[in-house]
Design an enzyme around this catalytic site. Structure first.
Site, PDB file in Angstrom:
ATOM      1  N   TYR A 143     -14.502 -13.170   0.033  1.00  0.00           N
ATOM      2  CA  TYR A 143     -15.363 -12.027  -0.305  1.00  0.00           C
ATOM      3  C   TYR A 143     -16.580 -12.498  -1.101  1.00  0.00           C
ATOM      4  O   TYR A 143     -17.711 -12.057  -0.861  1.00  0.00           O
ATOM      5  CB  TYR A 143     -14.590 -10.995  -1.118  1.00  0.00           C
ATOM      6  N   ARG A 200       0.823  -1.212   0.000  1.00  0.00           N
ATOM      7  CA  ARG A 200       0.000   0.000   0.000  1.00  0.00           C
ATOM      8  C   ARG A 200       0.858   1.263   0.000  1.00  0.00           C
ATOM      9  O   ARG A 200       0.507   2.262   0.626  1.00  0.00           O
ATOM     10  CB  ARG A 200      -0.956   0.039   1.207  1.00  0.00           C
ATOM     11  N   ARG A 252      -7.519  11.270  -5.975  1.00  0.00           N
ATOM     12  CA  ARG A 252      -8.709  10.498  -5.588  1.00  0.00           C
ATOM     13  C   ARG A 252      -9.970  11.361  -5.586  1.00  0.00           C
ATOM     14  O   ARG A 252     -11.080  10.836  -5.772  1.00  0.00           O
ATOM     15  CB  ARG A 252      -8.478   9.891  -4.201  1.00  0.00           C
ATOM     16  N   ARG A 300      -3.706   6.692   0.753  1.00  0.00           N
ATOM     17  CA  ARG A 300      -4.293   7.902   1.325  1.00  0.00           C
ATOM     18  C   ARG A 300      -3.372   8.682   2.247  1.00  0.00           C
ATOM     19  O   ARG A 300      -3.683   9.811   2.618  1.00  0.00           O
ATOM     20  CB  ARG A 300      -5.589   7.541   2.060  1.00  0.00           C
ATOM     21  N   ASP A 345      -6.817  -3.240  -7.125  1.00  0.00           N
ATOM     22  CA  ASP A 345      -7.381  -3.950  -5.982  1.00  0.00           C
ATOM     23  C   ASP A 345      -7.422  -5.432  -6.317  1.00  0.00           C
ATOM     24  O   ASP A 345      -7.501  -5.815  -7.495  1.00  0.00           O
ATOM     25  CB  ASP A 345      -8.792  -3.445  -5.664  1.00  0.00           C
TER      26      ASP A 345
END
Length: 350
Positions: free
Chosen positions: A151, A27, A40, A31, A76
């Site tokens: 998921y 990552r 973003r 952010r 992702d």
């Protein structure tokens, strides 16, 4: 490769001598970066994936900003699921949410096959841009079948994976078919990234630590072995990482991979001595230390580096990803520390 290409990361993956310990971070585009947050504001997560130039820009940002020795493709793990018929969206503060969860064999059979040319040209185009512009290796990546299945079956993130495990135990034929389909997709997805220019690939099995070693060996290991075996002919380093997987390291070590990523719960020395891992290792600083005073962070990072460099084949990373509360300045300082502390008066690390 161009003369200015920094291949330190690739050499460490292959347990070859390096002048210093290479470093990259899971990552590392995210952010915590003001520049990322500004981008973003203009695009949704998937839009950032779907525009190759934007994907490439975000991927390159931490390389230029932090001075790391590898880039990892910004995407992702659920990116290839949409084309095969999974109705998935990324919800802020939640993660991947599946509108049509897998419940039956018929649901599994309805899943399609991934066609890189028609389904993910935005990914391969981004990889091509990056392969041309980067002076460090690009790491391609994919989610592992168990983690993707969790998921798909749960419908989103889960704390206990009861539905996922229930399928494994009560519908083993359905589970096996799902693993087969997801393995096919993963192999196709990673081969497309490699063909486009990725110099290494990492498979993220984020949630596989939820299963026991016995269940891993029975229900998951054969799938992972097939995936990595199928990629061996590409010649690129293969990396496997999971969270909370110390108890699975013996099984992981039997897979045909080049590098195993460690989270922070098991030390590098433990992995090598207690679990017998003989692969190159990547990791494994506790991410929360990024918020600690610099003196504490420095001390812990040096301890990790000392353990890592006791044997050939070591790449510095975190035990999981950078989180939004971290600062760019801290990551820059940590990267510089890894490089400077691991240089041995010009000698090669062997």
């Amino acid at each position: 490769m161009k003369s200015s290409f920094n291949d330190t990361f690739l050499r460490a993956c292959r347990k070859e001598p390096t002048p210093y310990v290479p470093v990259w971070y899971m990552r590392q585009a995210g952010r915590y970066q003001p520049e990322y947050r500004k981008i973003r504001e203009k695009y949704s997560f998937f839009e950032m994936n779907y525009i190759p130039e934007v994907c490439a820009e975000v991927t390159k940002l931490p390389v230029d900003q932090l001075g790391v020795d590898a880039a990892i493709l910004f995407a992702d793990i659920v990116t290839p699921l949409k084309p095969i018929g999974v109705d998935v969206e990324i919800r802020s503060g939640i993660g991947p949410v599946i509108a049509n969860p897998i419940r039956t064999t018929a649901d599994v059979r309805r899943l399609g096959e991934l066609d890189p040319v028609s389904d993910i040209p935005f990914i391969t185009d981004a990889v091509k841009i990056l392969a041309n512009e980067l002076r460090v290796p690009l790491i391609g990546f994919a989610g592992a079948p168990f983690t993707l299945a969790s998921y798909m079956i749960e419908g989103g993130p889960s704390k206990n994976y009861y539905k996922t495990k229930a399928m494994m135990f009560t519908a083993p034929e359905t589970w096996a078919l799902l693993m087969e389909k997801l393995a096919d997709m993963t192999i196709t997805y990673l081969r497309a990234q490699i063909a486009a220019g990725a110099k290494a690939v990492q498979v993220f099995d984020s949630w596989v630590g939820a299963v026991s070693e016995a269940d891993y060996r029975e229900f998951i290991f054969p799938t992972m072995h097939r995936i990595f075996s199928s990629l061996k002919d590409t010649g690129v380093p293969l990396i496997y990482f999971g969270v909370g997987t110390g108890h699975l390291l013996r099984a992981f070590n039997e897979l045909p991979v080049d590098v195993l990523g460690l989270d922070w719960r098991v030390t590098i020395t433990q992995a090598r001595t207690e679990y017998g891992v003989d692969k190159a290792l990547q990791g494994n600083l506790e991410p929360a230390l990024l918020l600690a005073p610099w003196e504490t962070l420095e001390k812990k990072a040096k301890q990790v580096l000392d353990e890592g460099t006791e044997q050939p084949g070591y790449i510095f990373n975190l035990g999981h990803g950078i989180f939004p509360q971290c600062s760019v300045e801290t990551m820059q300082k940590l990267t510089a520390l890894v490089h400077s502390y691991s240089r041995k008066n010009g000698e090669m690390i062997v």
